[in-house]
Design an enzyme around this catalytic site. Structure first.
Site: not given
Ligand code: DGL
Length: 268
Positions: A8-9, A40-41, A71-72, A153, A185, A187
């Site tokens: 994941d990010s 990443y988003g 990570c989505n 977070e 996502c 989170h």
């Molecule tokens: N892991 C990212 C997602 O599931 C969320 C956090 C990010 O933006 O990096 O899209």
């Protein structure tokens, strides 16, 4: 036999790792959190694709037997080739979009589905395409929710501020009459209680972490990934930055499971 790789990010993907650990207690996991480059988003599709490739190469070098893209935002950059290779190594790769879309399509009654995600996930239309591949008549209402990741977070999962933000983000999907919401996502499962309250009891919530755990359980059962049943499976977390804040948030997300080894990853 080796570990299942997951990336994941950042720490958000630990919601997916937790669900996998619960469903597959005998398996070892190697988690890569690209904390040096998150979020990443908010990034472009090209940048996310480059990060995806680097992370996959790193996990293959570490010898994992399968890769889960928790990570989505990164999952939207996966192409249809569901086996990845680098040098000698190869492994099946699983993104969270398809299992989430399948679950939502199976559970909606009125055919109206809301998708919550980062800007990158919504812009890529990954869930929209996956849902329409299942049933072109599904009505899909997508909503980018860029403020939710920082709130999680910050540990504000049940804060009045978060409730206000959720009400605002949920207005359009609820006004459109969705009966199912995809938590698109990493989170958002942490916000499940607040999202359920804001959406109301009639709305079904689809958690990509749970759907991925079910998918992987099936893949191990049918032998697509070699299953393992160790008495003391290993759980390692490797991050590209060494910020301490993540350890705290990460440990809270992963509880009751604990981490055997936490280290810095040189992804090159
Ligand atoms: N892991 C990212 C997602 O599931 C969320 C956090 C990010 O933006 O990096 O899209």
């Amino acid at each position: 036999l080796t570990a299942i790789g997951i990336f994941d990010s950042g720490v958000g993907g630990l919601t997916v790792l937790r669900a996998l650990k619960q469903a597959l207690p005998g398996e070892s996991f190697l988690y890569l959190g690209d904390t040096a480059r998150l979020p990443y988003g908010a990034k472009s599709a090209d940048t996310i694709r480059r990060y995806l490739k680097q992370n996959v190469d790193y996990l293959l070098r570490r010898g994992v037997k399968a890769i889960v893209v928790a990570c989505n935002s990164a999952s939207t950059a996966l192409d249809d080739d569901r086996r990845v290779s680098s040098g000698e190594a190869a492994a099946p790769i699983y993104g969270v979009i398809e299992p989430g879309a399948r679950a939502a399509a199976a559970r909606t009654v009125n055919g109206k589905i809301g998708v919550l995600g980062t800007r990158a996930t919504i812009r890529a239309n990954g869930y929209l395409r996956a849902l329409h591949a299942i049933d072109p008549n599904l009505e899909v209402i997508q909503q980018a929710c860029p403020l939710l990741v920082p709130l999680v977070e910050e540990g504000w999962s049940e804060d009045p501020v978060t409730r206000d933000v959720l009400q605002r983000y949920l207005r359009a999907p609820l006004e459109a009459g969705v009966d199912t919401l995809i938590l698109g996502c990493t989170h958002y499962p942490v916000l499940r209680k607040s999202i359920a309250e804001a959406a109301g009891p009639a709305i079904r919530l689809i958690d990509s972490a749970e759907e991925m755990a079910q998918l992987l359980t099936g893949e191990l059962a049918r032998g697509a990934i070699a299953a393992e049943s160790r008495e003391q499976p290993n759980l390692e977390i490797w991050t590209t930055d060494t910020s301490e804040a993540f350890r705290e948030v990460g440990s809270a997300i992963l509880a009751p499971y604990s981490i055997d080894h936490w280290d810095w990853a040189d992804i090159g």
